[in-house]
Write a protein that holds these residues in place. Sequence first.
Motif, PDB file in Angstrom:
ATOM      1  N   ALA A   1      35.533  53.933  64.974  1.00 51.69           N
ATOM      2  CA  ALA A   1      35.476  53.577  66.390  1.00 51.69           C
ATOM      3  C   ALA A   1      36.920  53.348  66.821  1.00 51.69           C
ATOM      4  CB  ALA A   1      34.655  52.306  66.595  1.00 51.69           C
ATOM      5  N   VAL A   2      37.148  53.406  68.122  1.00 53.89           N
ATOM      6  CA  VAL A   2      38.490  53.114  68.645  1.00 53.89           C
ATOM      7  C   VAL A   2      38.333  52.240  69.874  1.00 53.89           C
ATOM      8  CG1 VAL A   2      38.642  55.210  70.091  1.00 53.89           C
ATOM      9  CG2 VAL A   2      40.744  54.116  69.265  1.00 53.89           C
ATOM     10  N   SER A   3      39.240  51.286  70.032  1.00 53.18           N
ATOM     11  CA  SER A   3      39.195  50.401  71.187  1.00 53.18           C
ATOM     12  C   SER A   3      40.610  49.997  71.564  1.00 53.18           C
ATOM     13  CB  SER A   3      38.339  49.168  70.896  1.00 53.18           C
ATOM     14  OG  SER A   3      38.370  48.830  69.541  1.00 53.18           O
ATOM     15  N   GLY A   4      40.718  49.346  72.683  1.00 52.98           N
ATOM     16  CA  GLY A   4      42.034  48.893  73.114  1.00 52.98           C
ATOM     17  C   GLY A   4      41.992  48.230  74.468  1.00 52.98           C
ATOM     18  N   GLY A   5      43.162  47.792  74.891  1.00 52.33           N
ATOM     19  CA  GLY A   5      43.275  47.148  76.188  1.00 52.33           C
ATOM     20  C   GLY A   5      44.705  46.702  76.425  1.00 52.33           C
ATOM     21  N   PRO A   6      44.981  46.239  77.644  1.00 54.58           N
ATOM     22  CA  PRO A   6      46.335  45.807  77.988  1.00 54.58           C
ATOM     23  C   PRO A   6      46.733  44.536  77.242  1.00 54.58           C
ATOM     24  CG  PRO A   6      44.827  45.458  79.829  1.00 54.58           C
ATOM     25  CD  PRO A   6      44.046  46.133  78.751  1.00 54.58           C
ATOM     26  N   ALA A   7      47.975  44.520  76.779  1.00 54.13           N
ATOM     27  CA  ALA A   7      48.530  43.351  76.093  1.00 54.13           C
ATOM     28  C   ALA A   7      50.037  43.377  76.317  1.00 54.13           C
ATOM     29  CB  ALA A   7      48.210  43.398  74.616  1.00 54.13           C
ATOM     30  N   SER A   8      50.593  42.272  76.794  1.00 52.25           N
ATOM     31  CA  SER A   8      52.040  42.267  77.061  1.00 52.25           C
ATOM     32  C   SER A   8      52.826  41.558  75.964  1.00 52.25           C
ATOM     33  CB  SER A   8      52.328  41.644  78.428  1.00 52.25           C
ATOM     34  OG  SER A   8      51.778  40.352  78.492  1.00 52.25           O
ATOM     35  N   ASN A   9      52.115  40.941  74.994  1.00 52.11           N
ATOM     36  CA  ASN A   9      52.804  40.319  73.863  1.00 52.11           C
ATOM     37  C   ASN A   9      51.859  40.288  72.655  1.00 52.11           C
ATOM     38  OD1 ASN A   9      51.137  37.872  74.023  1.00 52.11           O
ATOM     39  ND2 ASN A   9      52.346  37.380  75.843  1.00 52.11           N
TER      40      ASN A   9
ATOM     41  N   LEU B   1      38.677  44.793  77.257  1.00 51.71           N
ATOM     42  CA  LEU B   1      38.649  45.584  76.040  1.00 51.71           C
ATOM     43  C   LEU B   1      37.725  46.777  76.258  1.00 51.71           C
ATOM     44  CD1 LEU B   1      39.540  45.579  73.016  1.00 51.71           C
ATOM     45  CD2 LEU B   1      37.385  44.445  72.527  1.00 51.71           C
ATOM     46  N   THR B   2      38.230  47.972  75.974  1.00 50.24           N
ATOM     47  CA  THR B   2      37.438  49.193  76.066  1.00 50.24           C
ATOM     48  C   THR B   2      37.118  49.652  74.652  1.00 50.24           C
ATOM     49  OG1 THR B   2      38.640  49.780  78.075  1.00 50.24           O
ATOM     50  CG2 THR B   2      37.404  51.532  77.005  1.00 50.24           C
ATOM     51  N   VAL B   3      35.831  49.930  74.387  1.00 49.30           N
ATOM     52  CA  VAL B   3      35.401  50.290  73.029  1.00 49.30           C
ATOM     53  C   VAL B   3      34.636  51.614  73.056  1.00 49.30           C
ATOM     54  CG1 VAL B   3      34.048  49.553  71.022  1.00 49.30           C
ATOM     55  CG2 VAL B   3      35.178  47.837  72.440  1.00 49.30           C
TER      56      VAL B   3
ATOM     57  N   VAL C   1      47.365  47.669  73.495  1.00 51.49           N
ATOM     58  CA  VAL C   1      47.045  47.713  72.064  1.00 51.49           C
ATOM     59  C   VAL C   1      45.900  48.707  71.842  1.00 51.49           C
ATOM     60  CG1 VAL C   1      45.413  45.765  72.161  1.00 51.49           C
ATOM     61  CG2 VAL C   1      46.521  46.329  70.011  1.00 51.49           C
ATOM     62  N   VAL C   2      45.998  49.479  70.751  1.00 55.83           N
ATOM     63  CA  VAL C   2      44.924  50.394  70.362  1.00 55.83           C
ATOM     64  C   VAL C   2      44.517  50.040  68.930  1.00 55.83           C
ATOM     65  CG1 VAL C   2      44.294  52.794  69.885  1.00 55.83           C
ATOM     66  CG2 VAL C   2      45.626  52.250  71.927  1.00 55.83           C
ATOM     67  N   ILE C   3      43.205  49.883  68.742  1.00 53.99           N
ATOM     68  CA  ILE C   3      42.642  49.469  67.456  1.00 53.99           C
ATOM     69  C   ILE C   3      41.725  50.583  66.946  1.00 53.99           C
ATOM     70  CG2 ILE C   3      41.246  47.723  66.269  1.00 53.99           C
ATOM     71  CD1 ILE C   3      41.795  45.999  68.965  1.00 53.99           C
ATOM     72  N   VAL C   4      41.982  51.055  65.727  1.00 53.54           N
ATOM     73  CA  VAL C   4      41.099  52.037  65.098  1.00 53.54           C
ATOM     74  C   VAL C   4      40.324  51.305  64.002  1.00 53.54           C
ATOM     75  CG1 VAL C   4      40.929  54.180  63.769  1.00 53.54           C
ATOM     76  CG2 VAL C   4      42.618  53.992  65.608  1.00 53.54           C
ATOM     77  N   THR C   5      39.002  51.320  64.139  1.00 54.57           N
ATOM     78  CA  THR C   5      38.123  50.619  63.197  1.00 54.57           C
ATOM     79  C   THR C   5      37.482  51.635  62.260  1.00 54.57           C
ATOM     80  OG1 THR C   5      37.660  48.946  64.879  1.00 54.57           O
ATOM     81  CG2 THR C   5      36.117  49.090  63.028  1.00 54.57           C
TER      82      THR C   5
END
Length: 119
Positions: free
Chosen positions: A18-26, A3-5, A86-90
């Motif tokens: 903040a924004v974070s994300g990482g590889p996810a195949s499902n 996870l990169t934050v 996946v990209v997450i915006v907090t």
Amino acid sequence: MSLTVFEKIISDRGSRYAVSGGPASNRDEALALLSELKRNKRFAKATHNSWAAVLSGEGVKDDDGESGAAQIILQMLERAGLTDHVVIVTRWYGGKHLGGDRFRHVVDAVRHYLAETGR
């Protein structure tokens, strides 16, 4: 899981992003990354953790109460051709409504993530 934050990237009228994300195949891997992020109490207490991903050619998203935010994230990922990620915006709500600016901040957060991760 990797996870990169990027924290404290945008601040406007008390709201912080903040924004974070990482590889996810499902979907399960995407939710696992979200769980990993929320192990940090600051993120668990955030007002919104909106996220999206293009998994096996299908868009998956969750606004987490920030109506329309996940659709913006998803469109940006599709435009960038970023799949299985996946990209997450907090957002931590600061007490003042941002109106349409909240969408501009979601766009800026995703742009920041894509630029910083070289995607």
